[in-house]
Write a protein that holds these residues in place. Structure first.
Motif, PDB file in Angstrom:
ATOM      1  N   ALA A   1       0.829  -1.206   0.000  1.00 23.70           N
ATOM      2  CA  ALA A   1       0.000   0.000   0.000  1.00 23.70           C
ATOM      3  C   ALA A   1       0.867   1.261   0.000  1.00 23.70           C
ATOM      4  CB  ALA A   1      -0.932  -0.012   1.207  1.00 23.70           C
ATOM      5  N   LEU A   2       1.921   1.266   0.802  1.00 21.61           N
ATOM      6  CA  LEU A   2       2.803   2.428   0.842  1.00 21.61           C
ATOM      7  C   LEU A   2       3.551   2.591  -0.477  1.00 21.61           C
ATOM      8  CD1 LEU A   2       4.004   4.759   2.400  1.00 21.61           C
ATOM      9  CD2 LEU A   2       5.654   3.172   3.437  1.00 21.61           C
ATOM     10  N   SER A   3       3.985   1.495  -1.079  1.00 24.82           N
ATOM     11  CA  SER A   3       4.648   1.573  -2.385  1.00 24.82           C
ATOM     12  C   SER A   3       3.713   2.157  -3.446  1.00 24.82           C
ATOM     13  CB  SER A   3       5.125   0.188  -2.822  1.00 24.82           C
ATOM     14  OG  SER A   3       6.075  -0.333  -1.930  1.00 24.82           O
ATOM     15  N   SER A   4       2.434   1.775  -3.406  1.00 21.94           N
ATOM     16  CA  SER A   4       1.464   2.302  -4.368  1.00 21.94           C
ATOM     17  C   SER A   4       1.294   3.809  -4.209  1.00 21.94           C
ATOM     18  CB  SER A   4       0.114   1.602  -4.191  1.00 21.94           C
ATOM     19  OG  SER A   4       0.223   0.214  -4.427  1.00 21.94           O
ATOM     20  N   LEU A   5       1.241   4.286  -2.957  1.00 21.55           N
ATOM     21  CA  LEU A   5       1.104   5.718  -2.725  1.00 21.55           C
ATOM     22  C   LEU A   5       2.312   6.497  -3.241  1.00 21.55           C
ATOM     23  CD1 LEU A   5      -0.463   5.800   0.867  1.00 21.55           C
ATOM     24  CD2 LEU A   5      -1.588   6.308  -1.310  1.00 21.55           C
TER      25      LEU A   5
ATOM     26  N   PHE B   1       3.756   1.021 -10.976  1.00 22.11           N
ATOM     27  CA  PHE B   1       2.609   1.499 -10.194  1.00 22.11           C
ATOM     28  C   PHE B   1       1.424   0.552 -10.329  1.00 22.11           C
ATOM     29  CE2 PHE B   1      -1.532   3.625 -10.473  1.00 22.11           C
ATOM     30  CZ  PHE B   1      -1.692   3.944  -9.132  1.00 22.11           C
ATOM     31  N   TYR B   2       1.054   0.218 -11.564  1.00 25.69           N
ATOM     32  CA  TYR B   2      -0.120  -0.645 -11.751  1.00 25.69           C
ATOM     33  C   TYR B   2       0.101  -2.022 -11.139  1.00 25.69           C
ATOM     34  CZ  TYR B   2      -1.896   2.904 -14.958  1.00 25.69           C
ATOM     35  OH  TYR B   2      -2.350   4.080 -15.498  1.00 25.69           O
ATOM     36  N   SER B   3       1.310  -2.530 -11.265  1.00 28.27           N
ATOM     37  CA  SER B   3       1.613  -3.831 -10.671  1.00 28.27           C
ATOM     38  C   SER B   3       1.518  -3.775  -9.145  1.00 28.27           C
ATOM     39  CB  SER B   3       3.015  -4.276 -11.102  1.00 28.27           C
ATOM     40  OG  SER B   3       3.380  -5.471 -10.472  1.00 28.27           O
ATOM     41  N   THR B   4       2.066  -2.718  -8.553  1.00 31.63           N
ATOM     42  CA  THR B   4       2.013  -2.581  -7.096  1.00 31.63           C
ATOM     43  C   THR B   4       0.590  -2.335  -6.613  1.00 31.63           C
ATOM     44  OG1 THR B   4       4.232  -1.612  -7.198  1.00 31.63           O
ATOM     45  CG2 THR B   4       3.036  -1.377  -5.139  1.00 31.63           C
ATOM     46  N   PHE B   5      -0.193  -1.581  -7.383  1.00 31.56           N
ATOM     47  CA  PHE B   5      -1.586  -1.326  -7.004  1.00 31.56           C
ATOM     48  C   PHE B   5      -2.388  -2.631  -6.980  1.00 31.56           C
ATOM     49  CE2 PHE B   5      -5.971  -0.550  -8.437  1.00 31.56           C
ATOM     50  CZ  PHE B   5      -6.434   0.213  -7.373  1.00 31.56           C
ATOM     51  N   PHE B   6      -2.229  -3.456  -7.999  1.00 30.89           N
ATOM     52  CA  PHE B   6      -2.929  -4.745  -8.015  1.00 30.89           C
ATOM     53  C   PHE B   6      -2.453  -5.632  -6.861  1.00 30.89           C
ATOM     54  CE2 PHE B   6      -3.574  -4.113 -12.803  1.00 30.89           C
ATOM     55  CZ  PHE B   6      -4.887  -3.716 -12.628  1.00 30.89           C
ATOM     56  N   SER B   7      -1.148  -5.588  -6.556  1.00 31.30           N
ATOM     57  CA  SER B   7      -0.629  -6.364  -5.429  1.00 31.30           C
ATOM     58  C   SER B   7      -1.223  -5.890  -4.108  1.00 31.30           C
ATOM     59  CB  SER B   7       0.898  -6.266  -5.376  1.00 31.30           C
ATOM     60  OG  SER B   7       1.490  -6.850  -6.515  1.00 31.30           O
ATOM     61  N   THR B   8      -1.450  -4.589  -3.988  1.00 29.06           N
ATOM     62  CA  THR B   8      -2.065  -4.053  -2.774  1.00 29.06           C
ATOM     63  C   THR B   8      -3.481  -4.583  -2.595  1.00 29.06           C
ATOM     64  OG1 THR B   8      -0.761  -2.022  -2.978  1.00 29.06           O
ATOM     65  CG2 THR B   8      -2.698  -1.934  -1.566  1.00 29.06           C
ATOM     66  N   VAL B   9      -4.250  -4.568  -3.674  1.00 30.52           N
ATOM     67  CA  VAL B   9      -5.627  -5.068  -3.600  1.00 30.52           C
ATOM     68  C   VAL B   9      -5.640  -6.554  -3.242  1.00 30.52           C
ATOM     69  CG1 VAL B   9      -7.741  -5.453  -4.907  1.00 30.52           C
ATOM     70  CG2 VAL B   9      -6.454  -3.332  -5.229  1.00 30.52           C
ATOM     71  N   LEU B  10      -4.794  -7.339  -3.909  1.00 27.20           N
ATOM     72  CA  LEU B  10      -4.770  -8.784  -3.649  1.00 27.20           C
ATOM     73  C   LEU B  10      -4.264  -9.100  -2.247  1.00 27.20           C
ATOM     74  CD1 LEU B  10      -3.322  -9.949  -7.094  1.00 27.20           C
ATOM     75  CD2 LEU B  10      -5.661 -10.259  -6.275  1.00 27.20           C
TER      76      LEU B  10
ATOM     77  N   ALA C   1       8.787  -1.197   1.648  1.00 27.12           N
ATOM     78  CA  ALA C   1       7.984  -0.425   0.706  1.00 27.12           C
ATOM     79  C   ALA C   1       8.824   0.533  -0.115  1.00 27.12           C
ATOM     80  CB  ALA C   1       6.901   0.345   1.470  1.00 27.12           C
ATOM     81  N   LEU C   2       9.659   1.334   0.557  1.00 28.77           N
ATOM     82  CA  LEU C   2      10.372   2.411  -0.124  1.00 28.77           C
ATOM     83  C   LEU C   2      11.645   1.923  -0.813  1.00 28.77           C
ATOM     84  CD1 LEU C   2       9.965   5.203   2.582  1.00 28.77           C
ATOM     85  CD2 LEU C   2       8.518   4.732   0.594  1.00 28.77           C
ATOM     86  N   VAL C   3      12.456   1.162  -0.080  1.00 29.97           N
ATOM     87  CA  VAL C   3      13.753   0.760  -0.618  1.00 29.97           C
ATOM     88  C   VAL C   3      13.626  -0.490  -1.490  1.00 29.97           C
ATOM     89  CG1 VAL C   3      16.131   0.153  -0.045  1.00 29.97           C
ATOM     90  CG2 VAL C   3      14.889   1.771   1.390  1.00 29.97           C
ATOM     91  N   SER C   4      12.972  -1.522  -0.951  1.00 29.68           N
ATOM     92  CA  SER C   4      12.863  -2.768  -1.703  1.00 29.68           C
ATOM     93  C   SER C   4      11.738  -2.729  -2.729  1.00 29.68           C
ATOM     94  CB  SER C   4      12.647  -3.943  -0.738  1.00 29.68           C
ATOM     95  OG  SER C   4      12.586  -5.166  -1.439  1.00 29.68           O
ATOM     96  N   GLY C   5      10.581  -2.184  -2.331  1.00 24.45           N
ATOM     97  CA  GLY C   5       9.440  -2.192  -3.238  1.00 24.45           C
ATOM     98  C   GLY C   5       9.549  -1.198  -4.369  1.00 24.45           C
ATOM     99  N   VAL C   6       9.885   0.052  -4.052  1.00 26.80           N
ATOM    100  CA  VAL C   6       9.929   1.099  -5.077  1.00 26.80           C
ATOM    101  C   VAL C   6      11.293   1.137  -5.763  1.00 26.80           C
ATOM    102  CG1 VAL C   6       9.733   3.568  -5.508  1.00 26.80           C
ATOM    103  CG2 VAL C   6       8.184   2.466  -3.882  1.00 26.80           C
ATOM    104  N   PHE C   7      12.350   1.321  -4.982  1.00 25.55           N
ATOM    105  CA  PHE C   7      13.675   1.500  -5.576  1.00 25.55           C
ATOM    106  C   PHE C   7      14.180   0.220  -6.235  1.00 25.55           C
ATOM    107  CE2 PHE C   7      18.315   1.175  -5.032  1.00 25.55           C
ATOM    108  CZ  PHE C   7      18.701   2.202  -5.870  1.00 25.55           C
TER     109      PHE C   7
END
Length: 349
Positions: free
Chosen positions: A36-40, A208-217, A247-253
């Protein structure tokens, strides 16, 4: 340099996650909060990129469907990693990551991204390397062996046992097989990403779209499996640090950088750097978790790395043969010899 940073971040994330779960952090809510934080954080990317004329191809339903499948595979990767890490160690986790080149090679053959000539030495080397890597994974999983390097400080919390297993050795085996499943899913994720990037080569939008779908699931999974309210309450401790780091380092970066490298070089090159993770995991786990190094992990990791480099040698030999057969290498070499300025241009390309 990008892939070295990717492997280092992945290894450190395993260590931080292991520390958080040892302190009682629920793995399901941790996955949900980090996604969720990665999506934001990634939310502004499609809004900014879409305003640039001609910089973003149309997002069709077919592409969205493929991204959803990639997100589903990514969530399965996360759950296999977190549960497998909960029952084993970061060293075992990174040792299993060395299976990714072998699995990627197998999936590339199935998807016809790789062509195989069984009579050539390069194809034989890739086949033998694949089998060797898989055998090494079984050694790491099924043979723990005596400890060869003891940490000066014991682990803060002993690993928890699932209710249907009785021994710590069974715990280790279960974690090993889950981490093998994660390695296979990551290879599948690489292949899927490579296909999507051909149709939609916008890395940040794709993330973004991949992380958003992962957040929902992951949200649906967490609401079904986690019924205790205390596991949803965030406190200022190692659990919150783990969520922020994941979220920030592993998920986004890390994920964005890995996808960018995948776009530039392809899935095989990206998988070449996974053996570095064993070294990083051994050092970080020894320092921060009090992990012991076992003989089985060392032997299995060596076997896996040997198989890995067998696959890579076969791949490089195959590329050299292709270049020589087309005559490109010879003409380029003669042109560079005649015109020194062309050497710089060729290097920059």
């Amino acid at each position: 340099m990008g892939m070295i940073m990717v492997v280092l971040v992945q290894t450190s994330n395993m260590v931080v996650t292991k520390m958080a779960m040892s302190e009682g952090m629920n793995k399901y809510t941790m996955v949900f909060y980090s996604n969720a934080l990665s999506s934001l954080v990634l939310l502004p990317c499609p809004l900014i990129i879409s305003r640039r004329p001609g910089s973003c191809p149309p997002l069709t339903f077919s592409v969205l469907r493929k991204i959803f499948l990639i997100a589903l595979i990514g969530l399965a990767c996360q759950m296999c990693e977190y549960v497998g890490m909960d029952y084993s160690s970061p060293v075992l986790g990174m040792a299993m990551m060395n299976l990714i080149p072998a699995f990627t090679f197998i999936l590339a053959i199935i998807s016809r991204m790789e062509k195989v000539n069984w009579k050539s030495s390069s194809s034989q080397a890739k086949l033998v390397g694949t089998i060797t890597s898989i055998l090494g994974a079984f050694v790491v999983t099924l043979y723990k062996g005596p400890p060869i390097l003891l940490s000066p400080s014991p682990p803060p919390v002993q690993p928890r046992h699932p209710p249907f297993l009785l021994s710590r050795q069974s715990n280790w085996i279960l974690g090993g097989f889950l981490l093998v499943a994660e390695a296979f899913l990551i290879s599948l994720w690489f292949i899927g990403q490579a296909f999507i990037l051909k149709d939609y080569p916008v890395v940040m939008n794709l993330m973004f779209y991949s992380t958003f779908f992962s957040t929902v699931l992951s949200g649906l999974l967490s609401f079904v499996t986690v019924r205790e309210p205390q596991f949803w309450i965030l406190k200022v401790n190692i659990g919150l640090i783990s969520i922020l780091y994941s979220a920030l380092v592993s998920g986004v970066f890390r994920a964005s950088l890995c996808t960018w490298c995948l776009k530039k070089t392809g899935p095989v090159y990206v998988s070449m750097f996974k053996p570095l993770g064993v070294v990083f995991a051994a050092g970080l786990g020894f320092i921060f978790l009090g992990e012991m190094l076992y003989l089985g992990s060392i032997i299995g990791a060596i076997v896996i790395v040997m198989g890995f480099y067998g696959v890579m040698w076969g791949k490089s030999k195959e590329e050299e043969t292709t270049i020589e057969g087309s005559g490109v290498g010879e003409s380029l070499a003669s042109s560079v010899h005649k015109t020194p300025l062309l050497q710089n241009k060729a290097s920059s390309v």
